[in-house]
Design a protein around this motif. Structure first.
Motif, PDB file in Angstrom:
ATOM      1  N   GLU A   1      20.573  60.083 -11.394  1.00  0.00           N
ATOM      2  CA  GLU A   1      19.963  58.775 -11.595  1.00  0.00           C
ATOM      3  C   GLU A   1      18.761  58.713 -12.186  1.00  0.00           C
ATOM      4  OE1 GLU A   1      18.710  55.267  -8.251  1.00  0.00           O
ATOM      5  OE2 GLU A   1      20.386  56.314  -7.954  1.00  0.00           O
ATOM      6  N   ALA A   2      17.819  59.514 -11.691  1.00  0.00           N
ATOM      7  CA  ALA A   2      16.412  59.512 -12.144  1.00  0.00           C
ATOM      8  C   ALA A   2      16.403  59.940 -13.701  1.00  0.00           C
ATOM      9  CB  ALA A   2      15.474  60.571 -11.394  1.00  0.00           C
ATOM     10  N   LEU A   3      17.194  60.954 -13.922  1.00  0.00           N
ATOM     11  CA  LEU A   3      17.103  61.696 -15.219  1.00  0.00           C
ATOM     12  C   LEU A   3      17.720  60.698 -16.209  1.00  0.00           C
ATOM     13  CD1 LEU A   3      17.615  65.609 -14.782  1.00  0.00           C
ATOM     14  CD2 LEU A   3      15.498  64.131 -14.861  1.00  0.00           C
ATOM     15  N   GLU A   4      18.905  60.090 -15.922  1.00  0.00           N
ATOM     16  CA  GLU A   4      19.733  59.500 -17.078  1.00  0.00           C
ATOM     17  C   GLU A   4      18.971  58.161 -17.284  1.00  0.00           C
ATOM     18  OE1 GLU A   4      23.657  58.873 -16.825  1.00  0.00           O
ATOM     19  OE2 GLU A   4      24.076  60.991 -16.350  1.00  0.00           O
ATOM     20  N   ALA A   5      18.242  57.483 -16.227  1.00  0.00           N
ATOM     21  CA  ALA A   5      17.428  56.340 -16.376  1.00  0.00           C
ATOM     22  C   ALA A   5      16.299  56.638 -17.453  1.00  0.00           C
ATOM     23  CB  ALA A   5      16.872  55.914 -15.039  1.00  0.00           C
TER      24      ALA A   5
ATOM     25  N   ALA B   1      16.153  59.002 -19.608  1.00  0.00           N
ATOM     26  CA  ALA B   1      16.831  59.491 -20.957  1.00  0.00           C
ATOM     27  C   ALA B   1      17.181  58.101 -21.725  1.00  0.00           C
ATOM     28  CB  ALA B   1      18.304  60.143 -20.595  1.00  0.00           C
ATOM     29  N   ALA B   2      17.827  56.986 -21.107  1.00  0.00           N
ATOM     30  CA  ALA B   2      17.864  55.562 -21.558  1.00  0.00           C
ATOM     31  C   ALA B   2      16.773  54.776 -22.022  1.00  0.00           C
ATOM     32  CB  ALA B   2      18.751  54.717 -20.541  1.00  0.00           C
ATOM     33  N   LYS B   3      15.696  55.014 -21.243  1.00  0.00           N
ATOM     34  CA  LYS B   3      14.593  54.477 -21.575  1.00  0.00           C
ATOM     35  C   LYS B   3      13.829  55.030 -22.926  1.00  0.00           C
ATOM     36  CE  LYS B   3       9.626  53.896 -20.138  1.00  0.00           C
ATOM     37  NZ  LYS B   3       8.720  54.205 -18.996  1.00  0.00           N
ATOM     38  N   LEU B   4      13.879  56.225 -22.992  1.00  0.00           N
ATOM     39  CA  LEU B   4      13.417  56.807 -24.112  1.00  0.00           C
ATOM     40  C   LEU B   4      14.211  56.774 -25.376  1.00  0.00           C
ATOM     41  CD1 LEU B   4      12.289  60.641 -22.407  1.00  0.00           C
ATOM     42  CD2 LEU B   4      10.694  58.636 -23.335  1.00  0.00           C
ATOM     43  N   ALA B   5      15.624  56.776 -25.136  1.00  0.00           N
ATOM     44  CA  ALA B   5      16.473  56.248 -26.291  1.00  0.00           C
ATOM     45  C   ALA B   5      16.247  55.116 -26.862  1.00  0.00           C
ATOM     46  CB  ALA B   5      17.952  56.309 -25.854  1.00  0.00           C
ATOM     47  N   ALA B   6      15.808  54.101 -25.944  1.00  0.00           N
ATOM     48  CA  ALA B   6      15.514  52.777 -26.413  1.00  0.00           C
ATOM     49  C   ALA B   6      14.254  52.765 -27.103  1.00  0.00           C
ATOM     50  CB  ALA B   6      15.509  51.598 -25.211  1.00  0.00           C
ATOM     51  N   GLN B   7      13.340  53.466 -26.785  1.00  0.00           N
ATOM     52  CA  GLN B   7      11.973  53.535 -27.519  1.00  0.00           C
ATOM     53  C   GLN B   7      11.862  54.364 -28.714  1.00  0.00           C
ATOM     54  OE1 GLN B   7       9.728  55.396 -24.418  1.00  0.00           O
ATOM     55  NE2 GLN B   7       9.354  53.085 -23.424  1.00  0.00           N
ATOM     56  N   ARG B   8      12.940  55.252 -28.822  1.00  0.00           N
ATOM     57  CA  ARG B   8      12.930  56.270 -30.008  1.00  0.00           C
ATOM     58  C   ARG B   8      13.911  56.132 -30.990  1.00  0.00           C
ATOM     59  NH1 ARG B   8      11.074  61.694 -26.420  1.00  0.00           N
ATOM     60  NH2 ARG B   8       9.030  60.848 -25.741  1.00  0.00           N
ATOM     61  N   SER B   9      14.976  55.229 -30.732  1.00  0.00           N
ATOM     62  CA  SER B   9      15.951  55.242 -31.719  1.00  0.00           C
ATOM     63  C   SER B   9      15.815  54.296 -32.921  1.00  0.00           C
ATOM     64  CB  SER B   9      17.402  54.529 -30.981  1.00  0.00           C
ATOM     65  OG  SER B   9      17.724  55.363 -29.998  1.00  0.00           O
TER      66      SER B   9
ATOM     67  N   ASN C   1      14.185  64.649 -26.112  1.00  0.00           N
ATOM     68  CA  ASN C   1      13.673  65.354 -25.144  1.00  0.00           C
ATOM     69  C   ASN C   1      14.438  66.532 -24.738  1.00  0.00           C
ATOM     70  OD1 ASN C   1      12.456  66.335 -22.505  1.00  0.00           O
ATOM     71  ND2 ASN C   1      11.225  64.435 -22.565  1.00  0.00           N
ATOM     72  N   GLU C   2      14.092  67.693 -25.418  1.00  0.00           N
ATOM     73  CA  GLU C   2      14.941  68.851 -25.235  1.00  0.00           C
ATOM     74  C   GLU C   2      14.789  69.360 -23.693  1.00  0.00           C
ATOM     75  OE1 GLU C   2      13.869  72.058 -27.775  1.00  0.00           O
ATOM     76  OE2 GLU C   2      14.198  70.837 -29.525  1.00  0.00           O
ATOM     77  N   LEU C   3      13.704  69.422 -23.248  1.00  0.00           N
ATOM     78  CA  LEU C   3      13.723  69.527 -21.527  1.00  0.00           C
ATOM     79  C   LEU C   3      14.649  68.681 -20.793  1.00  0.00           C
ATOM     80  CD1 LEU C   3      12.541  71.323 -19.211  1.00  0.00           C
ATOM     81  CD2 LEU C   3      10.797  69.726 -19.190  1.00  0.00           C
ATOM     82  N   LEU C   4      14.665  67.522 -21.050  1.00  0.00           N
ATOM     83  CA  LEU C   4      15.322  66.351 -20.088  1.00  0.00           C
ATOM     84  C   LEU C   4      17.020  66.677 -20.577  1.00  0.00           C
ATOM     85  CD1 LEU C   4      15.554  63.977 -18.418  1.00  0.00           C
ATOM     86  CD2 LEU C   4      15.336  62.420 -20.649  1.00  0.00           C
ATOM     87  N   THR C   5      17.226  67.045 -21.915  1.00  0.00           N
ATOM     88  CA  THR C   5      18.709  67.314 -22.093  1.00  0.00           C
ATOM     89  C   THR C   5      19.269  68.488 -21.566  1.00  0.00           C
ATOM     90  OG1 THR C   5      18.376  66.549 -24.316  1.00  0.00           O
ATOM     91  CG2 THR C   5      20.206  68.007 -23.983  1.00  0.00           C
ATOM     92  N   SER C   6      18.444  69.887 -21.291  1.00  0.00           N
ATOM     93  CA  SER C   6      18.532  70.913 -20.767  1.00  0.00           C
ATOM     94  C   SER C   6      18.780  70.862 -19.451  1.00  0.00           C
ATOM     95  CB  SER C   6      17.607  71.802 -20.896  1.00  0.00           C
ATOM     96  OG  SER C   6      16.428  71.717 -20.289  1.00  0.00           O
TER      97      SER C   6
END
Length: 217
Positions: free
Chosen positions: A92-96, A98-106, A150-155
């Protein structure tokens, strides 16, 4: 001119074995409690037991198998309720995030790819193609994570998805999943990080309830 070796030939044997076994666990061909035999796997893959043993260590590090000395073997890992709760807490914490960063960086191309995946899932739902919908939904999640850049988040998320994938083979709430993916796509497309965070968080919470209700503890 010397021909370049194909991609598979360049992949270490241990990684090839690991990838195949990981996929079998994720798609349910290997179920929790199933035993892995080094000798049988070595014969199947046409390799020595060394890369098989190394692949099993990788699976153990990813939390997909466990070595049980008393039973003298390697088994696909089963998850109890507490372990599932812990996995969903972290997911829950990590996917939220990831979604926030995706919105900001896409950018526009990123948004286009994500939208096509959401549309593929919706088309599969409308035609009752369960396999195609599952594939599109998995790809959608993978794309959101990739768009976080974010490579660390992905891993950190990769092993979590591997440990949970077998739980989502049969999805009793396909309409809900598609609707929430549509919401998440809209938030990413709008560049709304706060909204993407909230939708992703709610999506994982709903999945937690679905999985725990289906599991018999």
């Amino acid at each position: 001119m010397t021909e370049e070796p194909d991609a598979e030939a360049r992949v270490p044997l241990r990684d090839q074995v690991y990838g195949t076994l990981q996929a079998r666990i994720s798609d349910g061909h290997l179920r929790p409690g199933d035993r892995l035999f080094e000798q049988e796997l070595a014969a199947e893959f046409g390799v020595s037991r060394v890369p098989v043993r190394e692949a099993i260590r990788m699976l153990q590090s990813a939390g997909l198998v466990e070595v049980l000395p008393r039973r003298r073997g390697v088994f696909v890992r089963s998850l109890d309720r507490q372990q599932l709760e812990e996995l969903f807490d972290v997911r829950e914490a990590l996917e939220a995030l990831a979604a926030k960063l995706a919105a900001q960086r896409s950018d526009a191309d990123d948004v286009g790819r994500l939208g096509r995946l959401a549309a593929q899932a919706r088309t599969a739902l409308d035609s009752s193609d369960v396999a195609a919908m599952s594939e599109a939904n998995t790809a959608f999640h993978d794309e959101v994570i990739a768009l976080s850049r974010n490579e660390l988040l992905t891993s950190m998320l990769e092993p979590l998805h591997g440990r949970l994938a077998w739980l989502f083979r049969v999805n009793p709430e396909p309409e809900r999943v598609c609707a929430e993916h549509d919401e998440l796509y809209a938030a990413v497309a709008a560049g709304d990080g706060a909204r993407a965070w909230e939708v992703a968080q709610r999506h994982v919470q709903a999945s937690r309830v679905m999985v725990l209700e289906r599991m018999a503890f």
